[in-house]
Design an enzyme around this catalytic site. Structure first.
Site, mmCIF file in Angstrom:
data_model
loop_
_atom_site.group_PDB
_atom_site.id
_atom_site.type_symbol
_atom_site.label_atom_id
_atom_site.label_comp_id
_atom_site.label_asym_id
_atom_site.label_seq_id
_atom_site.Cartn_x
_atom_site.Cartn_y
_atom_site.Cartn_z
ATOM 1 C CB CYS A 11 -0.980 -0.018 1.179
ATOM 2 S SG CYS A 11 -0.246 0.177 2.811
ATOM 3 N NE ARG A 17 -4.541 1.219 1.539
ATOM 4 C CZ ARG A 17 -4.439 1.862 0.394
ATOM 5 N NH1 ARG A 17 -5.317 1.660 -0.569
ATOM 6 N NH2 ARG A 17 -3.443 2.705 0.193
ATOM 7 C CG ASP A 128 -5.200 5.072 2.780
ATOM 8 O OD1 ASP A 128 -5.313 4.659 3.955
ATOM 9 O OD2 ASP A 128 -4.220 5.739 2.391
#
Length: 166
Positions: A11, A17, A128
């Site tokens: 990420c 994440r 996100d």
């Protein structure tokens, strides 16, 4: 013993994440009997927060569902990651684009979006959650669980990789 299959989750900052996907993937792989046969790591394309632990909301979401929380520190994707890992899974198109730019062309076949392993969701990207509340982290965990289950099924049965969408 054969070399384990290595998966890297990516990420942006490697605090939300991708560490969540790493911990979910590792836990589900162990439950599926793949311990020692597959390993999971995570990194960030930006990782300006070098060597930080996962966001506390990431830890809270994982612990709420009884996932073990590893002692993980953020790191940036390194050039040798493209050769070291068998599969590199981006959380969203922006991170996949960054990976494509940094990846040697002969290794680009390793790059995929993580949610390609959960086509039933009808989504391409894991959003996100950083600028939102705890419910965003719960949603990301839902998506990570679905995609990790698909990935584990793929690894257990040696199926074809999902189509590459660069």
């Amino acid at each position: 013993m054969a070399k384990p299959y290595r998966v890297l989750f990516v990420c942006m900052g490697n605090i939300c994440r991708s560490p969540m996907a790493q911990m979910v993937g590792a836990h589900l792989a162990d439950k599926a009997g793949l311990s020692g046969r597959v390993t999971f790591e995570s990194a960030g394309t930006q990782a300006g927060r070098f060597s930080e632990p996962p966001d506390p909301r990431t830890k809270a979401a994982l612990q709420k569902r009884d996932y073990p929380v590893a002692k993980k520190r953020s790191r940036r994707v390194k050039p040798d990651d493209f050769a070291r890992f068998d599969l590199i899974l981006a959380m969203d198109q922006s991170n996949l684009d960054d990976l494509v730019q940094a990846c040697p062309p002969e290794l680009a076949h390793k790059l995929r979006l993580f949610l390609a392993f959960a086509p039933e969701l009808g989504l391409r990207e894991v959003p996100d959650p950083y600028f939102g509340g705890p419910q965003g982290f719960d949603r990301v965990l839902d998506l990570c669980e679905a995609a990790a289950k698909g990935l584990i099924t793929h690894l257990r049965h040696g199926g074809a990789l999902p189509p590459q969408t660069l």
